[in-house]
Design a protein around this motif. Sequence first.
Motif, PDB file in Angstrom:
ATOM      1  N   ALA A   1      -5.185 -11.588  12.260  1.00 34.04           N
ATOM      2  CA  ALA A   1      -4.500 -10.386  12.732  1.00 34.04           C
ATOM      3  C   ALA A   1      -3.734  -9.758  11.576  1.00 34.04           C
ATOM      4  O   ALA A   1      -3.770  -8.535  11.366  1.00 34.04           O
ATOM      5  CB  ALA A   1      -3.551 -10.734  13.878  1.00 34.04           C
ATOM      6  N   ALA A   2      -3.090 -10.598  10.771  1.00 32.75           N
ATOM      7  CA  ALA A   2      -2.353 -10.098   9.607  1.00 32.75           C
ATOM      8  C   ALA A   2      -3.308  -9.430   8.621  1.00 32.75           C
ATOM      9  O   ALA A   2      -2.995  -8.387   8.035  1.00 32.75           O
ATOM     10  CB  ALA A   2      -1.598 -11.242   8.928  1.00 32.75           C
ATOM     11  N   PHE A   3      -4.515 -10.001   8.449  1.00 31.79           N
ATOM     12  CA  PHE A   3      -5.509  -9.459   7.535  1.00 31.79           C
ATOM     13  C   PHE A   3      -5.880  -8.017   7.907  1.00 31.79           C
ATOM     14  O   PHE A   3      -5.787  -7.099   7.094  1.00 31.79           O
ATOM     15  CB  PHE A   3      -6.748 -10.361   7.560  1.00 31.79           C
ATOM     16  N   PHE A   4      -6.248  -7.830   9.173  1.00 29.73           N
ATOM     17  CA  PHE A   4      -6.681  -6.491   9.591  1.00 29.73           C
ATOM     18  C   PHE A   4      -5.522  -5.501   9.613  1.00 29.73           C
ATOM     19  O   PHE A   4      -5.681  -4.340   9.244  1.00 29.73           O
ATOM     20  CB  PHE A   4      -7.391  -6.569  10.943  1.00 29.73           C
ATOM     21  N   ALA A   5      -4.359  -5.962  10.013  1.00 31.52           N
ATOM     22  CA  ALA A   5      -3.190  -5.077  10.024  1.00 31.52           C
ATOM     23  C   ALA A   5      -2.844  -4.630   8.607  1.00 31.52           C
ATOM     24  O   ALA A   5      -2.470  -3.476   8.382  1.00 31.52           O
ATOM     25  CB  ALA A   5      -2.003  -5.785  10.667  1.00 31.52           C
ATOM     26  N   THR A   6      -3.009  -5.546   7.641  1.00 34.21           N
ATOM     27  CA  THR A   6      -2.694  -5.189   6.254  1.00 34.21           C
ATOM     28  C   THR A   6      -3.708  -4.176   5.716  1.00 34.21           C
ATOM     29  O   THR A   6      -3.341  -3.197   5.055  1.00 34.21           O
ATOM     30  CB  THR A   6      -2.660  -6.449   5.363  1.00 34.21           C
ATOM     31  N   ILE A   7      -4.993  -4.400   6.006  1.00 34.66           N
ATOM     32  CA  ILE A   7      -6.008  -3.425   5.579  1.00 34.66           C
ATOM     33  C   ILE A   7      -5.666  -2.047   6.142  1.00 34.66           C
ATOM     34  O   ILE A   7      -5.677  -1.035   5.433  1.00 34.66           O
ATOM     35  CB  ILE A   7      -7.420  -3.853   6.057  1.00 34.66           C
ATOM     36  N   ALA A   8      -5.314  -2.025   7.427  1.00 37.40           N
ATOM     37  CA  ALA A   8      -4.984  -0.747   8.068  1.00 37.40           C
ATOM     38  C   ALA A   8      -3.788  -0.097   7.379  1.00 37.40           C
ATOM     39  O   ALA A   8      -3.797   1.101   7.075  1.00 37.40           O
ATOM     40  CB  ALA A   8      -4.689  -0.976   9.552  1.00 37.40           C
ATOM     41  N   ALA A   9      -2.750  -0.889   7.104  1.00 34.10           N
ATOM     42  CA  ALA A   9      -1.538  -0.338   6.491  1.00 34.10           C
ATOM     43  C   ALA A   9      -1.835   0.204   5.086  1.00 34.10           C
ATOM     44  O   ALA A   9      -1.382   1.289   4.716  1.00 34.10           O
ATOM     45  CB  ALA A   9      -0.449  -1.402   6.434  1.00 34.10           C
ATOM     46  N   LEU A  10      -2.621  -0.558   4.311  1.00 35.44           N
ATOM     47  CA  LEU A  10      -2.923  -0.120   2.948  1.00 35.44           C
ATOM     48  C   LEU A  10      -3.786   1.137   2.965  1.00 35.44           C
ATOM     49  O   LEU A  10      -3.568   2.070   2.182  1.00 35.44           O
ATOM     50  CB  LEU A  10      -3.634  -1.236   2.170  1.00 35.44           C
TER      51      LEU A  10
ATOM     52  N   ASN B   1      -3.052   2.371 -17.641  1.00 38.23           N
ATOM     53  CA  ASN B   1      -3.915   1.917 -16.555  1.00 38.23           C
ATOM     54  C   ASN B   1      -3.544   0.522 -16.073  1.00 38.23           C
ATOM     55  O   ASN B   1      -3.518   0.254 -14.875  1.00 38.23           O
ATOM     56  CB  ASN B   1      -5.376   1.933 -17.016  1.00 38.23           C
ATOM     57  N   TYR B   2      -3.276  -0.347 -17.011  1.00 38.50           N
ATOM     58  CA  TYR B   2      -2.917  -1.717 -16.619  1.00 38.50           C
ATOM     59  C   TYR B   2      -1.540  -1.789 -15.966  1.00 38.50           C
ATOM     60  O   TYR B   2      -1.322  -2.569 -15.047  1.00 38.50           O
ATOM     61  CB  TYR B   2      -3.065  -2.686 -17.802  1.00 38.50           C
ATOM     62  N   LEU B   3      -0.616  -0.951 -16.432  1.00 39.45           N
ATOM     63  CA  LEU B   3       0.689  -0.890 -15.773  1.00 39.45           C
ATOM     64  C   LEU B   3       0.509  -0.410 -14.334  1.00 39.45           C
ATOM     65  O   LEU B   3       1.082  -0.967 -13.388  1.00 39.45           O
ATOM     66  CB  LEU B   3       1.621   0.059 -16.540  1.00 39.45           C
ATOM     67  N   ALA B   4      -0.356   0.604 -14.153  1.00 40.98           N
ATOM     68  CA  ALA B   4      -0.589   1.163 -12.825  1.00 40.98           C
ATOM     69  C   ALA B   4      -1.170   0.111 -11.882  1.00 40.98           C
ATOM     70  O   ALA B   4      -0.676  -0.082 -10.770  1.00 40.98           O
ATOM     71  CB  ALA B   4      -1.519   2.373 -12.920  1.00 40.98           C
ATOM     72  N   ILE B   5      -2.189  -0.602 -12.349  1.00 43.36           N
ATOM     73  CA  ILE B   5      -2.841  -1.570 -11.448  1.00 43.36           C
ATOM     74  C   ILE B   5      -1.884  -2.719 -11.115  1.00 43.36           C
ATOM     75  O   ILE B   5      -1.870  -3.254 -10.007  1.00 43.36           O
ATOM     76  CB  ILE B   5      -4.187  -2.082 -12.039  1.00 43.36           C
ATOM     77  N   THR B   6      -1.034  -3.094 -12.084  1.00 43.31           N
ATOM     78  CA  THR B   6      -0.070  -4.170 -11.830  1.00 43.31           C
ATOM     79  C   THR B   6       0.956  -3.738 -10.781  1.00 43.31           C
ATOM     80  O   THR B   6       1.276  -4.493  -9.855  1.00 43.31           O
ATOM     81  CB  THR B   6       0.637  -4.558 -13.144  1.00 43.31           C
ATOM     82  N   LEU B   7       1.456  -2.508 -10.921  1.00 36.63           N
ATOM     83  CA  LEU B   7       2.434  -2.008  -9.950  1.00 36.63           C
ATOM     84  C   LEU B   7       1.808  -1.866  -8.560  1.00 36.63           C
ATOM     85  O   LEU B   7       2.439  -2.190  -7.551  1.00 36.63           O
ATOM     86  CB  LEU B   7       2.991  -0.655 -10.416  1.00 36.63           C
ATOM     87  N   VAL B   8       0.570  -1.414  -8.520  1.00 35.37           N
ATOM     88  CA  VAL B   8      -0.110  -1.268  -7.231  1.00 35.37           C
ATOM     89  C   VAL B   8      -0.294  -2.641  -6.579  1.00 35.37           C
ATOM     90  O   VAL B   8      -0.041  -2.819  -5.384  1.00 35.37           O
ATOM     91  CB  VAL B   8      -1.483  -0.567  -7.409  1.00 35.37           C
ATOM     92  N   ALA B   9      -0.675  -3.627  -7.387  1.00 34.47           N
ATOM     93  CA  ALA B   9      -0.874  -4.974  -6.844  1.00 34.47           C
ATOM     94  C   ALA B   9       0.438  -5.506  -6.260  1.00 34.47           C
ATOM     95  O   ALA B   9       0.460  -6.099  -5.181  1.00 34.47           O
ATOM     96  CB  ALA B   9      -1.395  -5.910  -7.933  1.00 34.47           C
ATOM     97  N   ALA B  10       1.543  -5.271  -6.988  1.00 37.28           N
ATOM     98  CA  ALA B  10       2.849  -5.749  -6.518  1.00 37.28           C
ATOM     99  C   ALA B  10       3.201  -5.125  -5.172  1.00 37.28           C
ATOM    100  O   ALA B  10       3.633  -5.813  -4.236  1.00 37.28           O
ATOM    101  CB  ALA B  10       3.925  -5.427  -7.556  1.00 37.28           C
ATOM    102  N   ALA B  11       2.976  -3.815  -5.065  1.00 32.69           N
ATOM    103  CA  ALA B  11       3.318  -3.113  -3.825  1.00 32.69           C
ATOM    104  C   ALA B  11       2.397  -3.542  -2.681  1.00 32.69           C
ATOM    105  O   ALA B  11       2.849  -3.817  -1.566  1.00 32.69           O
ATOM    106  CB  ALA B  11       3.230  -1.605  -4.049  1.00 32.69           C
ATOM    107  N   PHE B  12       1.087  -3.621  -2.962  1.00 37.89           N
ATOM    108  CA  PHE B  12       0.130  -4.068  -1.942  1.00 37.89           C
ATOM    109  C   PHE B  12       0.528  -5.440  -1.394  1.00 37.89           C
ATOM    110  O   PHE B  12       0.544  -5.675  -0.192  1.00 37.89           O
ATOM    111  CB  PHE B  12      -1.280  -4.188  -2.545  1.00 37.89           C
ATOM    112  N   LEU B  13       0.837  -6.357  -2.313  1.00 40.38           N
ATOM    113  CA  LEU B  13       1.147  -7.731  -1.894  1.00 40.38           C
ATOM    114  C   LEU B  13       2.453  -7.790  -1.103  1.00 40.38           C
ATOM    115  O   LEU B  13       2.589  -8.589  -0.174  1.00 40.38           O
ATOM    116  CB  LEU B  13       1.216  -8.650  -3.109  1.00 40.38           C
ATOM    117  N   ALA B  14       3.436  -6.943  -1.478  1.00 37.91           N
ATOM    118  CA  ALA B  14       4.700  -6.933  -0.730  1.00 37.91           C
ATOM    119  C   ALA B  14       4.453  -6.455   0.698  1.00 37.91           C
ATOM    120  O   ALA B  14       5.008  -7.009   1.657  1.00 37.91           O
ATOM    121  CB  ALA B  14       5.721  -6.043  -1.429  1.00 37.91           C
ATOM    122  N   ILE B  15       3.583  -5.452   0.838  1.00 38.59           N
ATOM    123  CA  ILE B  15       3.252  -4.964   2.180  1.00 38.59           C
ATOM    124  C   ILE B  15       2.520  -6.073   2.954  1.00 38.59           C
ATOM    125  O   ILE B  15       2.802  -6.333   4.122  1.00 38.59           O
ATOM    126  CB  ILE B  15       2.384  -3.688   2.086  1.00 38.59           C
TER     127      ILE B  15
END
Lengths: 311, 248
Positions: B172-181, B145-159
């Motif tokens: 604008a970046a905030f809303f665009a990122t929410i939409a993309a995620l 579970n912790y590996l999963a959440i860490t990998l998800v955080a890394a990918a989310f932040l890269a996006i």
Amino acid sequence: MIRTSGLTKDYGARRAIENLTFEANQGEVVGFLGPNGAGKTTTMRILAGYMPPSFGTAQVAGFDVIEESIEVRRRVGYLPETVPLYPDMTVFDYLKFMADLRHLPNADEMVDNALELVQMEQRAEGYIANLSKGMRQRVGLAQALLHKPEVLILDEPTIGLDPAQVVEVRSIIRDIGKERTVLLSTHILSEAQQLCDRVLIINKGHIVAEDTPENLQARLVGAERSILRIKGDTEELMAQIAKIKGVQDIKTRPDGALEFQFAPGVDVRPEVAKTVIMSGYDLLELSPVGLSLEEIFLELTRDVASTKKEK
Amino acid sequence: MRNVWTIARREIRLYFASPIAYIVGLLILLITGIYFVLVVYLAGQSAFTTGSAPAPGPDLVIGLMVFLFLFAVPALSMRLMADEHRNGTLELLLTAPINEWELVVGKWLGSFLFVFMIILVTFIYPIVLNSLVTPGIDQGLMMANYLAITLVAAAFLAIGTAISSFFNNQFAAFFATIAALFFLWVVIGWPAVVMQGSGAIFDYLNMSKHFADMQAGTIALSDIVYYLSLTALGLFLGTTAVEIRRWK
């Protein structure tokens, strides 16, 4: 040193600079003089490695700005027009951050030296957010001087400073210019005259003149102009003054005063004054017309156009 | 790598001086904390009345945390590059002797380390849980579970970093990122449901599908590769955005 050849930059359909070719050598302070929007900032950004030119080449400190951008950036100190600072950092931390990015071996010492040079040692621990405009400008300058660069590019370095600070900053620049290459931009004619060994006048993306400040001055003061203001009607008097030997190009200004021109060395003003008094008019004003920067550009662009035609 | 670390270090410091980072960090810990206490309390009560009850698993707060990250990550990543551009400091960084990728990776790394610290704080929940249930929690499942959440955080932040590079305005970046995620987490999985057998590709692209697999305790190499590729793609796009700005 800086060497450019045919430097051209297009922003979409708009051409910001066209075919700029010039040099700046070591131990030389070269000034870019021109009105806002002339292309000074664009040229400096290209030379500092911020963006590539659309056409043409440029070498800075012996490296190509496109092919060897990182090498160029290592050797250039650049102060952009809007001083790039992080308000949430202290002056020392900010300079230390830049020193780390530049891999300076004894970063703390270099930061202290740069702070001393711009006389900001007292404020090293203060937050940038709390600094005045003049102090921010000095921190920006410290950032550009931090790594003792071979080439220093300063975009309007004295803008926003109070007169005392202007004097200080100019003396710093003059000192640095003794050993290194300095390219600075300004739209203040007197600043260019005081600081620069050579001046490039740039207008609408073209270099319209390139010379030492003294020579440019001499060229510009090819003719002296004066304003004559009297009480009453000028029409009759105008004819009389036009007859005086040496008076050229006499005309009525929109505000009613007369304006005339004469060759330097043949001062006709005493004769003009006498004529006015003798003819029974009241002399209100007889004063020289200083060339404004706008007029200088008009003058110079006209010069270039006419020499081209002659060729 | 040195430049990456210099950039990352400044970024972490900035988070610790920024109200948004504190608010986001506190909200995540507060919401997960309340949830944890409630679930454990209810489980305890039902165990008391019925004699025994299934103990909450170690994945207890992870699912909630991922949901919170869908909003928290954009708040943390929005200013990474957009603010540099608005401040004029991008000119400073792009005339310093560093590469574009070093700048983008450094920014991402700074934000990732901050989020990773939040994740580490939540480690307290499984530890507490372990002392409450007999015979203790499934530690393998917890690590998955912790590996999963860490990998998800890394990918989310890269996006988020990539999107911030394209914008001058952080909101604008905030809303665009929410939409993309939201798109990558939810919407992209829909065709798979409709198309059934032939929608495998959408299943593969679905972020939440890979997360669900790992949360259940199966760590497949393909899941790890998926998240790492997504992270790399985000960083690559961010770098490209910075290069485009330079050439424009």
